[in-house]
Design a protein around this motif. Structure first.
Motif, mmCIF file in Angstrom:
data_model
loop_
_atom_site.group_PDB
_atom_site.id
_atom_site.type_symbol
_atom_site.label_atom_id
_atom_site.label_comp_id
_atom_site.label_asym_id
_atom_site.label_seq_id
_atom_site.Cartn_x
_atom_site.Cartn_y
_atom_site.Cartn_z
ATOM 1 N N ASP A 101 -0.282 -28.904 14.709
ATOM 2 C CA ASP A 101 0.440 -30.046 15.266
ATOM 3 C C ASP A 101 1.954 -29.840 15.158
ATOM 4 N N MET A 102 2.397 -29.352 14.012
ATOM 5 C CA MET A 102 3.826 -29.097 13.849
ATOM 6 C C MET A 102 4.284 -27.984 14.785
ATOM 7 N N ALA A 103 3.444 -26.976 14.968
ATOM 8 C CA ALA A 103 3.793 -25.890 15.889
ATOM 9 C C ALA A 103 3.967 -26.424 17.309
ATOM 10 N N GLU A 104 3.088 -27.338 17.715
ATOM 11 C CA GLU A 104 3.222 -27.941 19.042
ATOM 12 C C GLU A 104 4.498 -28.772 19.137
ATOM 13 N N ALA A 105 4.860 -29.442 18.055
ATOM 14 C CA ALA A 105 6.091 -30.226 18.046
ATOM 15 C C ALA A 105 7.320 -29.334 18.198
ATOM 16 N N LEU A 106 7.196 -28.089 17.792
ATOM 17 C CA LEU A 106 8.292 -27.123 17.918
ATOM 18 C C LEU A 106 8.233 -26.368 19.245
ATOM 19 N N CYS A 107 7.437 -26.908 20.184
ATOM 20 C CA CYS A 107 7.333 -26.365 21.542
ATOM 21 C C CYS A 107 6.642 -25.003 21.590
ATOM 22 N N ILE A 108 5.759 -24.741 20.641
ATOM 23 C CA ILE A 108 4.939 -23.538 20.688
ATOM 24 C C ILE A 108 3.684 -23.848 21.493
ATOM 25 N N ASN A 109 3.380 -23.018 22.458
ATOM 26 C CA ASN A 109 2.190 -23.205 23.290
ATOM 27 C C ASN A 109 0.970 -22.776 22.485
ATOM 28 N N THR A 110 0.419 -23.700 21.718
ATOM 29 C CA THR A 110 -0.687 -23.345 20.827
ATOM 30 C C THR A 110 -1.947 -22.966 21.594
ATOM 31 N N ARG A 111 -2.099 -23.504 22.813
ATOM 32 C CA ARG A 111 -3.263 -23.125 23.623
ATOM 33 C C ARG A 111 -3.244 -21.622 23.921
ATOM 34 N N MET A 112 -2.064 -21.120 24.268
ATOM 35 C CA MET A 112 -1.917 -19.691 24.541
ATOM 36 C C MET A 112 -2.053 -18.880 23.248
ATOM 37 N N VAL A 113 -1.531 -19.420 22.155
ATOM 38 C CA VAL A 113 -1.639 -18.732 20.870
ATOM 39 C C VAL A 113 -3.104 -18.584 20.474
ATOM 40 N N VAL A 114 -3.875 -19.655 20.633
ATOM 41 C CA VAL A 114 -5.291 -19.628 20.265
ATOM 42 C C VAL A 114 -6.038 -18.573 21.078
ATOM 43 N N THR A 115 -5.819 -18.573 22.391
ATOM 44 C CA THR A 115 -6.487 -17.582 23.238
ATOM 45 C C THR A 115 -6.039 -16.172 22.870
ATOM 46 N N GLY A 116 -4.744 -16.004 22.633
ATOM 47 C CA GLY A 116 -4.220 -14.685 22.274
ATOM 48 C C GLY A 116 -4.769 -14.184 20.948
ATOM 49 N N VAL A 117 -4.893 -15.081 19.979
ATOM 50 C CA VAL A 117 -5.424 -14.684 18.679
ATOM 51 C C VAL A 117 -6.886 -14.275 18.782
ATOM 52 N N PHE A 118 -7.673 -15.039 19.542
ATOM 53 C CA PHE A 118 -9.084 -14.680 19.698
ATOM 54 C C PHE A 118 -9.213 -13.335 20.409
ATOM 55 N N ALA A 119 -8.382 -13.098 21.430
ATOM 56 C CA ALA A 119 -8.412 -11.807 22.126
ATOM 57 C C ALA A 119 -7.957 -10.683 21.212
ATOM 58 N N PHE A 120 -6.966 -10.959 20.368
ATOM 59 C CA PHE A 120 -6.479 -9.936 19.451
ATOM 60 C C PHE A 120 -7.541 -9.578 18.414
ATOM 61 N N GLY A 121 -8.233 -10.585 17.886
ATOM 62 C CA GLY A 121 -9.321 -10.314 16.959
ATOM 63 C C GLY A 121 -10.425 -9.502 17.618
ATOM 64 N N ALA A 122 -10.707 -9.819 18.896
ATOM 65 C CA ALA A 122 -11.716 -9.058 19.638
ATOM 66 C C ALA A 122 -11.247 -7.630 19.874
#
Length: 289
Positions: free
Chosen positions: A177-198
């Protein structure tokens, strides 16, 4: 091979290979707070894509090492967008059920395409043969596995501690939530992290392909080993993934040499002892990358 030196090298080889695979599982949990049973299937996909590229398409091992993990990452993005995005804010049990279903779907798809027969991938000519090291004869490819694990370890440390991308991933893990408040696109981060783990799982699958048999059940075994690693080290802890992998590698390396009759039992015994005395893992401090 005989002696302490080869057992140490075997332990390091197995430990670093398990680290490459299990750290992706840990990163995904640390940022996304899901326990990804499908991680073993993504590892299997890396091995099968390498087999397809090398045996059927005629490409080299080095090309497969680049393309196959990227293919696994693309598949992970599709999985994330079509299925996982609906359960990120739900109970962890939902992610367990869904990712286990994905594991079964991928395994049965692989079986229907390639059959249940064992497939083989051979290392490139430059990595074949053996060298004399620490009082024994050691495969050159095993040294490549150790080197690759160390390079990935150094790269991940640099990513999380010295880059903006790594800091964003850590911020999303600590407080989305704080990351989103700082204008971080958490939706893209989540997808990127899952792809990176894969991608890490795919890299592990390609590297392991010349060492292990390739079959539709290989994902089941590696996900068990990966969970043992994260339980020992601490779920969500990057240093814990390394420590847990090295401990499990030592159990396999030394246990298989000196206590072969108990080698299948020893990893579970080690995990049980950690759960008994330190339920959060040796370095478990909560969900962080």
């Amino acid at each position: 091979m005989s002696g302490l030196g080869p057992a140490l090298l075997n332990s390091l080889e197995m430990g670093l290979l398990l680290f490459v695979i299990a750290v992706g599982l840990n990163i995904v949990f640390g940022v996304l707070n899901i326990i990804n049973f499908a991680h073993g299937a993504l590892y299997m996909l890396g091995a099968y894509l390498a087999y397809t590229l090398m045996s059927l398409a005629g490409l080299s091992f080095w090309v497969a090492l680049i393309i196959a993990p990227l293919g696994v990452a693309v598949i992970a993005v599709v999985i994330d967008r079509l299925m996982l995005r609906f359960i990120y804010h739900r109970d962890v049990a939902d992610s367990l059920l869904l990712t286990f279903a994905i594991l079964l779907i991928i395994a049965e798809s692989i079986r229907s395409i390639f059959g249940s027969n064992i497939q083989a991938v051979y290392p490139p000519d430059a990595l074949q043969g053996t060298v004399s090291l620490l009082g024994g004869s050691y495969p050159v490819y095993s040294l490549f596995v150790i080197f690759s694990g160390l390079v990935i370890l150094a790269g991940l440390w640099y990513l999380f501690n010295r880059t903006r991308v790594g800091k964003i991933m850590r911020a999303a893990a600590l407080d989305r939530d704080m990351a989103e408040a700082l204008c971080i696109n958490t939706r893209m981060v989540v997808t990127g992290v899952f792809a990176f783990g894969a991608w890490l799982a795919g890299v592990g699958g390609v590297i392991a392909a010349p060492m292990r048999t390739i079959d539709p059940g290989m994902g089941d075994k590696i996900i068990i080993e990966s969970f043992i690693v994260v339980v020992i080290g601490g779920l969500g802890s990057f240093p814990g993934a390394l420590l847990g992998a090295l401990i499990l590698g030592a159990i396999y390396g030394f246990g298989g040499r000196y206590f072969p009759e108990f080698n299948l039992l020893l990893p579970f015994l080690g995990m049980a002892l950690v759960l008994l005395f330190k339920p959060t893992g040796l370095m478990g401090k909560g969900a962080n990358a």
